[in-house]
Each structure stands twice: as structure tokens, then as C-alpha cells.
Design an enzyme around this catalytic site. Structure first.
Site, PDB file in Angstrom:
ATOM      1  CG  ASN A 117      -4.977   5.014   1.124  1.00 59.67           C
ATOM      2  OD1 ASN A 117      -5.807   4.303   1.682  1.00 59.67           O
ATOM      3  ND2 ASN A 117      -3.678   4.847   1.287  1.00 59.67           N
ATOM      4  CD  GLU A 134      -5.857   0.239   0.686  1.00 56.22           C
ATOM      5  OE1 GLU A 134      -5.966   0.966   1.702  1.00 56.22           O
ATOM      6  OE2 GLU A 134      -5.055  -0.700   0.618  1.00 56.22           O
ATOM      7  CD  GLU A 178      -2.722   1.374   2.491  1.00 59.33           C
ATOM      8  OE1 GLU A 178      -2.706   0.470   3.345  1.00 59.33           O
ATOM      9  OE2 GLU A 178      -3.497   2.347   2.537  1.00 59.33           O
ATOM     10  CG  ASP A 227      -8.483   1.909   3.952  1.00 61.61           C
ATOM     11  OD1 ASP A 227      -8.244   1.089   4.848  1.00 61.61           O
ATOM     12  OD2 ASP A 227      -7.648   2.720   3.508  1.00 61.61           O
ATOM     13  CD  GLU A 230      -5.567  -0.937   7.075  1.00 61.72           C
ATOM     14  OE1 GLU A 230      -4.618  -0.181   6.859  1.00 61.72           O
ATOM     15  OE2 GLU A 230      -6.742  -0.573   7.088  1.00 61.72           O
TER      16      GLU A 230
END
Ligand code: C2E
Ligand code: MG
Ligand code: MG
Length: 419
Positions: free
Chosen positions: A245, A277, A186, A307, A364
Site C-alpha cells: 500500500n 496499491e 498483499e 484500492d 476484497e
């Protein structure tokens, strides 16, 4: 120099005594001495922060690098001096790491430290303070900066200036299957700020949002991430899957999907390497027509991830009507899961639901071996968290991957997870 507060972290009692005496000889009498990281942290907690921390690198148990990270996170030393009997390259590497974390490094000393060399570094500190050339005191991580503080605009410069946006860099954090396969990374934005050092999103995203700069930031992150993916493709014959993101404001652009597909084509990458995300609450608050871009990208093969699943006031039904391929469970549910039956029930429930919907789950914020083991018992989701690796620069990621998977192409990216 007599008003300086100095911490010495050194596990060898003779060296510790020698350093103490050298400081006294330089009129420094406020000295905290610690023979280990835990003792050093305790002294700082009891006596407050210091001007300078002298850190030995090698120690049994937690080492000097851990102390440096602690100082960077807690801001309990204004400056550091690195001490080690290792060769110069190792000391330089440690100094680089410390600077990357935003610490003011006065220099490094080989062991045994000489009184003259130590005295010179103390002078570097005093001169920095006197002439105001020292880096600014570090910010608390939670502190959010105003736009004016972040952008002291020079004449001829304007907001969105490329020289400024070049300071937006990507750090990458691996997503790994519980069997140890590297599934991708990520991209997380950092601001390499000339005055404040390395800033995390919590410190500047609000200001950028306010200034309408989320779009240039997102395009830069997409470019950096796809560039990395294509470099890995060239080197290893296999593109590195990357996740970026996406703030809801990006979905307002009607050309969003087309521009992403054009960018993928420019880097010679198939859409499957890119995951977008989107945070759960923004999916639910976005008008349907804006979700069309996401739908189009999904049709073309990109992956979509929800997310921070479970943190919005979820309308799960609406969420499930959209073609998401991945669901990310945030750290709040994971931290301490091994001891908290309620938290593991939430994670188990999300996993069951995701399996029925043929979605992947990434958990996460996995920080400890206990949480990692607890997840193994719950059906093996993918994981992301400090237990596997912290977000790191591109160079650090490439050597992290090479160390664990071998530098040559064609080898599976399998990691050794040290439990
Ligand atoms: P996120 O997308 O949920 O990213 C995960 C965050 O958790 C990251 O924080 C990461 O550093 C942190 N993290 C990872 N593992 C652990 C762990 O084991 N323990 C703990 N305590 N934390 C862990 P970071 O980098 O500060 O980013 C915060 C948020 O800022 C991100 O949350 C994301 O919503 C946003 N963000 C980051 N980069 C971008 C970007 O390029 N564009 C946009 N629009 N938002 C971004
Ligand atoms: Mg994310
Ligand atoms: Mg998240």
C-alpha cells in the site's frame, strides 16, 4: 481470589464439573460454565467480560481456537488458560497463536487438569495484577493511539529509531483467482508493540502520519515484501507477486520510482512482481506531476492497483486516463452481496468496466461461501478475504502455501478451496 470471574469452556460434562469444583476450592465462586463456543459467547454477552477464560481446544463444531480469536477480537477476557488432551506441542502452538493475537496466556493444562496446576495458574494471574506486571488490558480495535502512547521515548532514543521501526512487521493476505490459483499477497502493516501487543493500522497509522513517519514505514514494508518474494523465488523457482500500500505522501518524493527500481534490483526481482496499491480518493486528489512516478514505474513493468474502488467521489474519467492494471472492490460492496441485488449490480458493473479496460479486478473482504459463489456467477474476479485466508505472519503464510501447493519448486500454486 474470591472476586475473580472465570469462564470455563469445556464440552465434557465431567471435566466441566471437576474444573468448577476446583475453582470453588480456590475460593473462586463467580464461574460461567459453557459446553460450547456459542453458549460461551452467549454467557459473556449476558453477564459481561471475565478475568480468566479456561478454553478447551477440541470440540464438535466451533472449537477452542475460534473462542480464542473471539476473545482477542472482543476483549472479553483479561487472560486465558488453554486446556487440551493433545500433546504439549499443540497446546504450546495454541498458546503462541493466542499471544500473537494479543491475549495474556497464563499457561496451558493437559487434561484431566490437576487442582495444583490450576491453582498455580490462578496465582500467576493474581501476581500479575498485584505487581502490575500483567500485560495492559487490550485495546479496542477501533481505538486509535496517540504518538505519546505508542512511543514512550527512552533517553537516547529518537523517533524513527531502528529499534522501534523493527517493531513494524508485515502480515500477508493471499489474493486468489476463483479457480484457486495463488496470484500473490498483499502486505499489511502490523505493529508488534512491546506493551500493547499486535496492533492493526487503524490503531497507529494516524499517529505515524502526524509524525511524518509514513515514508520509513513504507520503505520497511517494501523491503519486507520484496525480501519474501525473493526468498520464494529461491525456494520454488518462481517469485511471489507482492502488493504494497502506497500513501499519497510517498508520491511527493521525486526519486520514488528510481528508489523502488533500485530496491527491486537489489533483491534480483523483475518489476512485474510488485504491485503498488493506491487508494482511489488519493489518486484523484494528487497533482498530475506527482503521478509521474507511478507512470514511470508502470512503464518499467510494475503493476498499479486502485484500492477501495468506488469509495472516493470518483471522477472515473480521470481515473481511467491513468495506466492502472488492477481495481480493488472493497468489502462494503461485497459483504452480503448474495442477498443484496444492488450490491451485486455494483460489483458486476465494475467487472464489466474493468474487462473493457483490460484491468484485473480483485474483490476484497470475501467472508462467506455464499459471497464466494455469487462472485463465480459474476465473471470470476480474483478474491481476497477471510473466506480464503486472514492476513498472517510470513512463517504462517509459507506453511499455508506449502500445505496447499506442495513444498517443492515448479509446482503451480493451486489451492483447494473448501466450500
Ligand atoms: P486495504 O489496503 O484496503 O486492506 C484491506 C483490509 O481489509 C485489511 O485491513 C485486511 O485485514 C482487511 N480484510 C481482508 N479480508 C477481510 C475480510 O474478509 N473481512 C474484513 N472485515 N476485513 C478484511 P487492515 O490490515 O486493518 O488494513 C487497513 C488499511 O490500512 C488498509 O486497507 C490500507 O489502506 C492501510 N494499510 C495497511 N498496511 C499499510 C501499509 O503498509 N502502508 C500504508 N500506507 N497503508 C497501509
Ligand atoms: Mg490495499
Ligand atoms: Mg482495500
Amino acid at each position: 481470589m474470591n472476586s475473580l470471574n472465570v469462564l470455563i469452556l469445556e464440552d465434557n460434562p465431567f471435566q466441566l464439573m471437576a474444573l468448577h469444583q476446583m475453582l470453588n476450592a480456590n475460593q473462586v465462586f463467580n464461574v460461567l460454565a459453557a459446553d460450547g463456543v456459542a453458549a460461551a459467547q452467549q454467557s459473556l454477552a449476558n453477564r459481561g467480560s471475565v478475568d480468566i477464560a479456561i478454553c478447551d481446544l477440541q470440540m464438535d463444531g466451533p472449537d477452542g481456537l475460534e473462542m480464542i480469536r473471539y476473545l482477542a477480537e472482543t476483549r472479553q477476557a483479561r487472560a486465558v488458560i488453554i486446556l487440551s488432551s493433545t500433546d504439549t506441542s499443540v497446546r504450546d502452538g495454541a498458546a503462541y497463536l493466542a499471544r500473537q493475537q494479543g491475549l495474556w496466556v497464563l499457561g496451558s493444562l493437559p487434561k484431566p487438569a490437576s487442582a495444583t496446576a490450576l491453582c498455580k495458574l490462578l496465582e500467576v494471574y493474581s501476581e500479575g495484577i498485584e505487581h502490575d506486571t500483567a500485560p495492559l488490558p487490550l485495546l479496542q480495535v477501533s481505538e486509535s493511539l496517540s504518538l505519546e502512547a505508542l512511543y514512550p521515548i527512552a533517553p537516547g532514543q529518537h523517533i524513527g529509531d531502528t529499534r522501534v521501526s523493527e517493531q513494524w512487521i508485515a502480515h500477508y493476505q493471499p489474493k486468489v483467482s476463483l479457480e484457486g490459483k495463488l496470484l500473490g499477497v498483499e502486505a499489511l502493516v502490523r505493529w508488534q508493540h512491546p506493551q500493547y501487543g499486535l496492533l492493526v493500522p487503524g490503531q497507529f497509522m494516524a499517529a505515524l502520519e502526524h509524525a511524518g513517519l509514513i515514508a520509513p514505514l513504507t520503505w520497511r514494508m517494501l523491503e519486507l515484501a520484496l525480501k519474501l518474494s525473493s526468498e520464494v523465488l529461491q525456494a520454488r523457482g518462481e517469485a511471489l507477486p507482492v502488493a504494497v500500500n502506497i500513501a499519497p505522501v510517498m508520491l511527493e518524493h521525486v526519486d520514488f520510482a528510481q528508489e523502488i527500481l533500485a530496491l527491486l534490483a537489489r533483491f534480483g526481482l523483475p518489476p512485474e512482481v510488485l504491485t503498488l496499491e493506491v487508494v482511489e480518493s488519493s489518486v484523484l486528489n494528487t497533482p498530475s506531476w506527482q503521478l509521474e512516478s507511478l507512470m514511470r514505474l508502470r512503464l518499467q513493468g510494475c503493476k498499479l492497483s486502485i484500492d477501495d474502488f468506488g469509495t472516493g467521489a470518483s471522477n472515473i474519467e480521470r481515473l481511467l486516463q491513468l495506466p492502472f492494471s488492477e481495481l480493488k472492490i472493497p468489502s462494503e460492496f461485497v459483504r452480503g452481496m448474495a442477498e443484496d441485488a444492488r450490491k451485486s449490480a455494483v460489483v458486476a458493473g465494475a467487472l464489466t468496466m474493468a474487462r473493457q479496460m483490460a484491468m484485473n479486478v480483485v474483490v476484497e473482504g470475501v467472508e462467506t461461501a455464499d459471497d464466494y459463489r455469487a462472485l463465480q456467477a459474476l465473471g470470476k474476479p480474483a478474491v481476497q478475504g477471510y473466506f480464503i485466508a486472514r492476513p498472517m505472519s510470513e512463517a504462517a503464510l509459507l506453511s499455508w502455501m506449502a500445505e496447499r501447493t506442495g513444498p517443492t519448486s515448479g509446482q503451480p500454486m493451486l489451492l483447494q478451496i473448501n466450500e
